[in-house]
Design an enzyme around this catalytic site. Structure first.
Site, PDB file in Angstrom:
ATOM      1  CD  GLU A 247      -6.616  -2.266   6.666  1.00 52.60           C
ATOM      2  OE1 GLU A 247      -7.611  -2.036   7.377  1.00 52.60           O
ATOM      3  OE2 GLU A 247      -6.241  -3.414   6.382  1.00 52.60           O
ATOM      4  CB  CYS A 281      -9.299   4.135  11.824  1.00 46.20           C
ATOM      5  SG  CYS A 281      -8.102   2.933  12.404  1.00 46.20           S
TER       6      CYS A 281
HETATM    7  P1  NAD Z   1      -6.988  11.036   3.626  1.00 45.13           P
HETATM    8  O1  NAD Z   1      -7.946  10.233   2.873  1.00 45.13           O
HETATM    9  O2  NAD Z   1      -7.150  12.496   3.642  1.00 45.13           O
HETATM   10  O3  NAD Z   1      -5.489  10.820   3.090  1.00 45.13           O
HETATM   11  C1  NAD Z   1      -4.790   9.601   3.264  1.00 45.13           C
HETATM   12  C2  NAD Z   1      -3.613   9.575   2.303  1.00 45.13           C
HETATM   13  O4  NAD Z   1      -4.112   9.500   0.972  1.00 45.13           O
HETATM   14  C3  NAD Z   1      -2.729  10.806   2.350  1.00 45.13           C
HETATM   15  O5  NAD Z   1      -1.392  10.437   2.208  1.00 45.13           O
HETATM   16  C4  NAD Z   1      -3.209  11.610   1.149  1.00 45.13           C
HETATM   17  O6  NAD Z   1      -2.239  12.501   0.625  1.00 45.13           O
HETATM   18  C5  NAD Z   1      -3.507  10.505   0.175  1.00 45.13           C
HETATM   19  N1  NAD Z   1      -4.474  10.868  -0.879  1.00 45.13           N
HETATM   20  C6  NAD Z   1      -5.528  11.706  -0.803  1.00 45.13           C
HETATM   21  N2  NAD Z   1      -6.183  11.749  -1.977  1.00 45.13           N
HETATM   22  C7  NAD Z   1      -5.547  10.896  -2.805  1.00 45.13           C
HETATM   23  C8  NAD Z   1      -5.752  10.484  -4.152  1.00 45.13           C
HETATM   24  N3  NAD Z   1      -6.756  10.970  -4.889  1.00 45.13           N
HETATM   25  N4  NAD Z   1      -4.915   9.560  -4.687  1.00 45.13           N
HETATM   26  C9  NAD Z   1      -3.907   9.036  -3.962  1.00 45.13           C
HETATM   27  N5  NAD Z   1      -3.649   9.412  -2.681  1.00 45.13           N
HETATM   28  C10 NAD Z   1      -4.458  10.324  -2.114  1.00 45.13           C
HETATM   29  O7  NAD Z   1      -6.979  10.414   5.069  1.00 45.13           O
HETATM   30  P2  NAD Z   1      -6.320  11.018   6.356  1.00 45.13           P
HETATM   31  O8  NAD Z   1      -7.140  12.186   6.789  1.00 45.13           O
HETATM   32  O9  NAD Z   1      -4.861  11.200   6.146  1.00 45.13           O
HETATM   33  O10 NAD Z   1      -6.465   9.836   7.398  1.00 45.13           O
HETATM   34  C11 NAD Z   1      -7.578   9.677   8.202  1.00 45.13           C
HETATM   35  C12 NAD Z   1      -8.499   8.653   7.611  1.00 45.13           C
HETATM   36  O11 NAD Z   1      -7.821   7.396   7.511  1.00 45.13           O
HETATM   37  C13 NAD Z   1      -9.700   8.394   8.470  1.00 45.13           C
HETATM   38  O12 NAD Z   1     -10.826   8.212   7.667  1.00 45.13           O
HETATM   39  C14 NAD Z   1      -9.352   7.117   9.198  1.00 45.13           C
HETATM   40  O13 NAD Z   1     -10.444   6.369   9.655  1.00 45.13           O
HETATM   41  C15 NAD Z   1      -8.589   6.389   8.153  1.00 45.13           C
HETATM   42  N6  NAD Z   1      -7.730   5.412   8.789  1.00 45.13           N
HETATM   43  C16 NAD Z   1      -8.042   4.101   8.645  1.00 45.13           C
HETATM   44  C17 NAD Z   1      -7.287   3.148   9.283  1.00 45.13           C
HETATM   45  C18 NAD Z   1      -7.583   1.697   9.154  1.00 45.13           C
HETATM   46  O14 NAD Z   1      -6.718   0.891   9.464  1.00 45.13           O
HETATM   47  N7  NAD Z   1      -8.761   1.300   8.718  1.00 45.13           N
HETATM   48  C19 NAD Z   1      -6.225   3.550  10.079  1.00 45.13           C
HETATM   49  C20 NAD Z   1      -5.960   4.919  10.216  1.00 45.13           C
HETATM   50  C21 NAD Z   1      -6.709   5.841   9.548  1.00 45.13           C
END
Ligand code: NAD
Length: 552
Positions: A247, A281
């Site tokens: 997501e 999001c």
């Molecule tokens: P992010 O990508 O920075 O991190 C998300 C998670 O992934 C964190 O727990 C982080 O530690 C982990 N992570 C980061 N790099 C990784 C890697 N290489 N391998 C494994 N895990 C890793 O995102 P964020 O800033 O925490 O969240 C915001 C983003 O999430 C926005 O882009 C938003 O649109 C999206 N989002 C999407 C939905 C949806 O349902 N489509 C819902 C909420 C948020």
């Protein structure tokens, strides 16, 4: 002078043990910390959850529901403590935290009510192999790795955990490093339920810990993150052929047609853009208004925006519409998008100011698709509004995006609004509202294009956490079984005849085998006779099939 505390939010601190600090973004106050998982912890929990998977999977679904109901009860009992932690951790108001908890409990409640039906064994037609009885069962994957974001740290971590557990998997959860206090609080809730605790583990830490979890090779990864992280995780998971559900980010458009209720569109568009300080999001990130309504819409939006109060309180009584931004990285992205737009000719018509982590809700006009503000995910309290020629122009611009999470269409003609909605390249559409679709636990939610793979919410969501196992059951093959006939050499003509009879598209195709037999025996068939023979064949076949089925 030391580094301001807010800047450390989401960062691993090195000491004798590496920790993640809990920092209130509104005050900068540090209110706790949690130890970061080490490489050996990741390997250990993977082993533990793999070992526990058989025990959990062996529990009947009704038993899993009974156990998860204990978590539902606990969340209701601990409501005030949960919203207090979320308020300190992310800066959202206690009521907004309660809304998130509401959605979480609503979803768990509906899943518990329906999971036994959604996951029950299903009978499948065996077609021409009529001597076989077929069904499918939904089997768990084994260990599911759930990686969560910070913007809705409760509902977005717990929904996949519930789905995975109900489907019979054990879970390793990696909450966001930015909202580590909420992740820690969720872990403690699970620990308080002795019947559930052995089947869920938590790993705290940043991207490295998430990457280590993926590398530890769980049987399925469920990720909610930015699109950039989604790419990295999919690449890493490909090494072990681990399936991934993602997501990801959004850039949701709102289309205001010439017959829209302009006051309602402005009011709820503003809400959709600024709720949770725009850190959603599916927030409204782009607005396209047809020229007839543009001026009045912008006027209404400015008026609605100026009424919004920005501030923070830890109390449940709260007058503020918007809290602080949750952490520094987000602030930098927002500033960058705003400066890029202003440099290319955009104009701020409301807000624009900032005081530390608190940013005014900001409305920007004179925008176009050369600006990052209209192309990349901003994830902050900015509402860019663009004038368009007509409905077609609005659809074309809405679809001119790498993202495709959701969209909103405003028109008093619901048929027309749906016609427009059908043409949008997104996963969900709201008509005459914004963001509400997510709060409906059985309505699938997820994106197309770079917004994700898979869906959350509802029956299909739960089934994603299973693997379909298929069964074909019968006694050893009988001589007249189609499968037996096709196995025996020398039956080419018979096979071709069965194919034509069974799958012929035109009457001529279906009757061809009968005609061939008759012609072979020197009979010159008339059409009526052919039809009678065909009818009789069909009748006989149906009767034999019926007889065989009733015998089972
Ligand atoms: P992010 O990508 O920075 O991190 C998300 C998670 O992934 C964190 O727990 C982080 O530690 C982990 N992570 C980061 N790099 C990784 C890697 N290489 N391998 C494994 N895990 C890793 O995102 P964020 O800033 O925490 O969240 C915001 C983003 O999430 C926005 O882009 C938003 O649109 C999206 N989002 C999407 C939905 C949806 O349902 N489509 C819902 C909420 C948020």
């Amino acid at each position: 002078m030391g580094v301001p505390t807010q800047v450390l939010k989401g960062m691993t601190l090195n000491g004798s043990v590496e920790t993640l600090p809990f920092i209130n973004p509104a005050t900068g106050e540090k209110f706790g910390e949690v130890a970061v998982a080490r490489a050996e912890d990741v390997r250990r929990v993977q082993r533990e959850m793999a070992a526990a998977a058989t025990t959990w999977a062996a529990k009947p679904i009704k038993e899993r529901v009974r156990i998860l109901r204990q978590l539902q009860a606990l969340m209701l009992d601990e409501m005030d403590q949960i919203t207090a932690v979320m308020n300190q951790d992310g800066g959202k108001s206690r009521q907004d935290a309660l809304s998130e908890l509401f959605m979480t409990v609503d979803l768990l409640n509906q899943y518990c009510n329906n999971a036994p039906r959604w996951l029950r064994r299903r009978r499948i037609s065996s077609g021409l192999q009529f001597l076989k009885r077929c069904y499918i069962e939904y089997k768990p994957h084994g260990v599911v790795g759930v990686i969560g974001p910070w913007n809705y740290p409760l509902v977005l971590l717990l929904t996949p955990i519930f789905s995975a557990l109900l489907a019979g998997n054990t879970v390793i959860a990696k909450p966001s490093e930015v909202t580590a206090a909420t992740g820690d609080m969720i872990e403690k809730l699970f620990r308080r339920i002795p019947e559930l605790a052995p089947f869920v583990r938590f790993l705290h830490g940043g991207p490295e810990v998430g990457a280590a979890l993926v590398a530890a090779s769980p049987d399925l990864v469920y990720l909610t993150s930015s699109t950039a992280t989604g790419r990295k995780v999919m690449k890493a998971a490909a090494e072990q052929m681990t399936p991934v559900i993602c997501e990801l980010g959004g850039k949701d458009p709102m289309i205001v047609l010439d017959d829209a209720d302009v006051k309602a569109a402005a009011k709820w568009g503003v809400w959709g853009a600024f709720y949770n300080t725009g850190q959603t999001c599916m927030a409204i990130e782009r607005v396209y208004v047809v020229q007839e309504l543009y001026d009045v819409f912008v006027r209404e939006v400015i008026e609605q925006t100026r009424r919004l109060k920005v501030g923070y309180t830890a109390e449940t009584g709260n007058e503020n519409d918007m809290g602080p931004l949750t952490f520094q990285r987000q602030l930098d992205i927002i500033e960058d998008h705003m400066q890029d737009a202003l440099a290319k000719g955009a104009k701020i018509v409301a807000g624009g100011g900032r005081d530390g982590m608190f940013m005014e809700p900001t409305v920007i006009v004179n925008v176009d698709h050369t600006m990052r503000l209209m192309r990349d995910e901003t994830f902050g309290p900015i509402m860019p509004v663009m004038k368009v020629d007509d409905e077609t122009h609005a659809i074309q611009l809405a679809n001119d995006s790498n993202f495709g999470l959701s969209a909103s269409v405003w028109s008093q003609d619901l048929e027309r609004a749906q016609r427009v909605a059908h043409q949008l390249q997104v996963g969900s559409v709201n008509i005459n509202d914004t963001m509400t679709h997510f709060a409906i636990p059985r309505l699938p939610f997820g994106g197309v294009k770079e917004s994700g793979i898979g869906r959350t919410h509802g029956e299909k969501d739960l089934r994603q956490f299973t693997q379909t196992r298929a069964y074909a059951i019968g006694r050893p093959p009988l001589p007249f079984d189609v499968a037996t006939l096709m196995r025996a050499p020398g039956n080419y003509r018979l096979g071709a005849a069965i194919m034509r009879l069974a799958f012929g598209v035109t009457p001529k195709q279906r009757l061809q085998p009968v005609r061939e037999v008759l012609e072979e025996h020197g009979v010159k068939p008339e059409v009526s006779r052919l039809a009678a023979v065909a009818g009789l064949t069909a009748l006989l076949t149906a009767a034999v099939l019926g007889l065989l089925r009733s015998r089972r």
